[in-house]
Design an enzyme around this catalytic site. Sequence first.
Site, PDB file in Angstrom:
ATOM      1  N   PHE A 123       2.166   8.504  -1.016  1.00 43.57           N
ATOM      2  CA  PHE A 123       1.427   7.249  -0.925  1.00 43.57           C
ATOM      3  C   PHE A 123      -0.050   7.432  -1.250  1.00 43.57           C
ATOM      4  O   PHE A 123      -0.803   6.508  -1.235  1.00 43.57           O
ATOM      5  CB  PHE A 123       1.572   6.645   0.482  1.00 43.57           C
ATOM      6  CG  PHE A 123       3.021   6.476   0.871  1.00 43.57           C
ATOM      7  CD1 PHE A 123       3.935   6.005  -0.049  1.00 43.57           C
ATOM      8  CD2 PHE A 123       3.453   6.808   2.141  1.00 43.57           C
ATOM      9  CE1 PHE A 123       5.268   5.853   0.307  1.00 43.57           C
ATOM     10  CE2 PHE A 123       4.781   6.660   2.505  1.00 43.57           C
ATOM     11  CZ  PHE A 123       5.692   6.186   1.589  1.00 43.57           C
ATOM     12  N   TRP A 125       0.840  -1.210   0.000  1.00 40.29           N
ATOM     13  CA  TRP A 125       0.000   0.000   0.000  1.00 40.29           C
ATOM     14  C   TRP A 125       0.868   1.251   0.000  1.00 40.29           C
ATOM     15  O   TRP A 125       0.514   2.271  -0.599  1.00 40.29           O
ATOM     16  CB  TRP A 125      -0.905  -0.005   1.234  1.00 40.29           C
ATOM     17  CG  TRP A 125      -1.759   1.232   1.362  1.00 40.29           C
ATOM     18  CD1 TRP A 125      -3.006   1.436   0.847  1.00 40.29           C
ATOM     19  CD2 TRP A 125      -1.416   2.456   2.041  1.00 40.29           C
ATOM     20  NE1 TRP A 125      -3.458   2.694   1.159  1.00 40.29           N
ATOM     21  CE2 TRP A 125      -2.506   3.338   1.892  1.00 40.29           C
ATOM     22  CE3 TRP A 125      -0.305   2.879   2.766  1.00 40.29           C
ATOM     23  CZ2 TRP A 125      -2.514   4.618   2.440  1.00 40.29           C
ATOM     24  CZ3 TRP A 125      -0.301   4.154   3.308  1.00 40.29           C
ATOM     25  CH2 TRP A 125      -1.395   5.007   3.141  1.00 40.29           C
ATOM     26  N   HIS A 126       2.040   1.174   0.673  1.00 37.87           N
ATOM     27  CA  HIS A 126       2.874   2.364   0.800  1.00 37.87           C
ATOM     28  C   HIS A 126       3.529   2.762  -0.523  1.00 37.87           C
ATOM     29  O   HIS A 126       3.927   3.927  -0.681  1.00 37.87           O
ATOM     30  CB  HIS A 126       3.954   2.134   1.860  1.00 37.87           C
ATOM     31  CG  HIS A 126       3.420   2.247   3.263  1.00 37.87           C
ATOM     32  ND1 HIS A 126       2.765   1.206   3.895  1.00 37.87           N
ATOM     33  CD2 HIS A 126       3.418   3.282   4.140  1.00 37.87           C
ATOM     34  CE1 HIS A 126       2.395   1.602   5.097  1.00 37.87           C
ATOM     35  NE2 HIS A 126       2.769   2.845   5.274  1.00 37.87           N
ATOM     36  N   GLY A 127       3.703   1.835  -1.429  1.00 36.42           N
ATOM     37  CA  GLY A 127       4.306   2.234  -2.688  1.00 36.42           C
ATOM     38  C   GLY A 127       4.643   1.044  -3.561  1.00 36.42           C
ATOM     39  O   GLY A 127       4.750  -0.093  -3.091  1.00 36.42           O
TER      40      GLY A 127
END
Length: 470
Positions: free
Chosen positions: A470, A323-325
């Site tokens: 993000f 999800w963060h990248g």
Amino acid sequence: MNFASLEFTYFLLIGFGLYALIRNHEVQNLLLLAGSYYFYACWDARFLLLIWLVTGASFITGRAIGSTDDTRRRIRYIVVYTVFALTILGYFKYFNFFIDSAQTALEALGVKVNRTYLNILLPPAISFYIFESLSYVIEIHQRHMPATTKLRHYALFIAYFPKLVAGPIERPAVLIPQIEKPRTITEEFITRGCFLILLGLFKKVVVADGLSPTVDSVFNSTETPNAAAIVLGTYAFALQIYCDFSGYTDIARGVSKLFGIGTSQNFRFPYFSSNPSEFWRRWHMSLSSWLRDYLYIPLGGNRVNAVRTKVNLMITMLLGGLWHGAAWNFILWGAYQGGLLIVNDLIKKPALKGWTALVGRVLATVVFFQFVCYGWLLFRAKSFEQIKDFTVELVTLSQPLAATVARPPLATLLGVALLFLYDLAAYRSGRATFYRAMPVPVRAAFYAALVFLTLMGMANARSAFIYFQF
């Protein structure tokens, strides 16, 4: 439009002034909605079409789910919307990453490929508002809340500017009822809101921005630094990312309170955690609770056998990392966090009492902080090769230990000390507003120190909030 900018200050003062003059809460909502779209357009007006598309699609899906008791139809609606939302997220955020990874894998197998990429811009805040829209349709499907009937209320829930760009990821059952009802601006909301804005600016301007050159001097170095520099750089990044992200959240919550709307707490002293389970109950709480409620528990959570529970933990943290990248180091960081949770689940803790429990707690917190920091090294590293080089240097100590990092300014060093004392006092009191019980001279000195250091911190070079990417 950065929270720590004059442009945002003017935007907030004008918006709050107009809001305070308006008595009708529906007109107040329209003002907030127009202001939120203007705020978003300042980042990139082209993606307003995307946020409107997601808003409209999830609103219609919510109404469709809420209008029928047919379980199959409700499931069909939610599946269609989930595929739609994840397709949008996957295209804009992960398409090139997966294409590149597939091409690399084929080349490793000896298959010759022509490297191709699409020139895709990442829309600001897409991960945040996509997750909020999914929360909305899931909550209606689970009958935890009814579908809202007014599109303008739902549109404001999605686009509400204080939390739009970097969260917290708000739950619809918390925010939408506040949008639907008339609100009163109270002295309590204004004073608390102003304090949170000041505290958030202090964290961002003084600590996070002040530590940025120290972190960059280690992680942007063209050569592998020695172990002492790596440790200092990683400690500095641990403080930078905490103050950057929690500072943004404090400002967002403070701004929202000025408008009479409460938003969720996203951090609760995460570095005072003594184990990974506690850490994830204190760090980015809106994301970790989202993953728990909509992924970990539907997978079976801890209601299944021990092995399956560990698998569920690992899947949840892997997707949390992703999800963060769109990068493998985020996936590695997620796997590392999943591994810590699994190991913690396997360890049987001794039952300590009295002073031994306090000493054990302090020791466990100090030791666990080292594990947290190694995780931040994985998170911040620019490549797998850098992770390998830094890890080898930490283990072998092949270079002399004279640290060669950029020294933070005095205001930042004083700010770190003041923030530690503030967080420790708040943690021990168990009350976010503990500072109001201070003797007046002490409280006045505390406010003065925050203001003075924030003014000193204005000399630090501004950097974008880390979680904007993000």
